[in-house]
Design an enzyme around this catalytic site. Sequence first.
Site, mmCIF file in Angstrom:
data_model
loop_
_atom_site.group_PDB
_atom_site.id
_atom_site.type_symbol
_atom_site.label_atom_id
_atom_site.label_comp_id
_atom_site.label_asym_id
_atom_site.label_seq_id
_atom_site.Cartn_x
_atom_site.Cartn_y
_atom_site.Cartn_z
ATOM 1 N N CYS A 122 0.830 -1.217 0.000
ATOM 2 C CA CYS A 122 0.000 0.000 0.000
ATOM 3 C C CYS A 122 0.866 1.270 0.000
ATOM 4 C CB CYS A 122 -0.995 -0.026 1.159
ATOM 5 S SG CYS A 122 -2.367 1.141 0.910
ATOM 6 N N HIS A 232 -3.512 -5.434 0.420
ATOM 7 C CA HIS A 232 -3.054 -5.690 1.785
ATOM 8 C C HIS A 232 -2.973 -7.175 2.105
ATOM 9 C CE1 HIS A 232 -3.026 -1.604 3.605
ATOM 10 N NE2 HIS A 232 -3.858 -1.348 2.617
ATOM 11 N N GLU A 234 -1.008 -8.510 4.216
ATOM 12 C CA GLU A 234 -0.725 -8.667 5.654
ATOM 13 C C GLU A 234 -1.981 -8.891 6.488
ATOM 14 O OE1 GLU A 234 -2.401 -4.697 5.853
ATOM 15 O OE2 GLU A 234 -1.181 -5.724 4.344
#
Length: 282
Positions: A122, A232, A234
């Site tokens: 990001c 994203h 993560e």
Amino acid sequence: MSSDLPLSSATLPLIGVNACSQRLPEKHPFFIVGEKYVRAVSEGAGGMPLVIPALGDQIPLPQLVAQLDGLLLTGSPSNIEPHHYDGEPSAPDSEHDPSRDATTLPLVRAAVAAGVPVLGICRGFQEMNVALGGTLHQKVHEVPGYRDHREDKTTSINDQYNTLAHPVTLQPGGLLASIWPHEADVMVNSLHGQGVRDLAPGLQVEAIADDGLIEAFSVQQAKRFALAVQWHPEWQWHPDKGVGEFPFYRAILKAFGDACRERHAQRLATQQSGKQTTVGML
């Protein structure tokens, strides 16, 4: 959530995670890193996370990158100050983090030059592009032809990150396609207002959204893994309940971790060779 990888505390690669500089409401200033990024490093990549504070030129970059086996660049609510890419002044309500800019932009260049594996997420994706000479759209949703890539802030955090908002097409022969050879079109989450306008020289497109926006790239001449994604991955390691299962996200962090372990092994071998040479000279 347990690690995806067999770990040995004696062999963990050291992976830097860059921090934001924020002043909490009516509080002291803090260097802040989201827990999901730290867990993505420890559980997804199988590394030892090292939080890098946003201290700008107070950090001796050659010393830091010499010790790192990897670098994960995090997302953030803030945006890169546009003067770093000769952009127009930001809207008055834009959130910036000049201390992070001063730390991360030169760190990206130093890490890539030193052969440290890098994964940008990001804001980290945007930082890699800007650090290497690219530019950004400050409001993608106002650019004709592009969709609104921002999250629906009226929904819960779980919904925002769990929602697979749009497909990205992995480019044939690329790094990302080699990480995920199962299908060319993959659904990802989407929580960003800014995006790539001009891709920096030396970067290779790895994935494109269905509206044509660049969503992932790699560094062509990097000595090791150097990948950035606008979505994203993560999120897979967020500690709260309700997180979905995303094999694609897991594959990205594992590939990053594999590259970090390779550098770690090489660093250890070099250090051991140096010790043996020193002993032999005594």
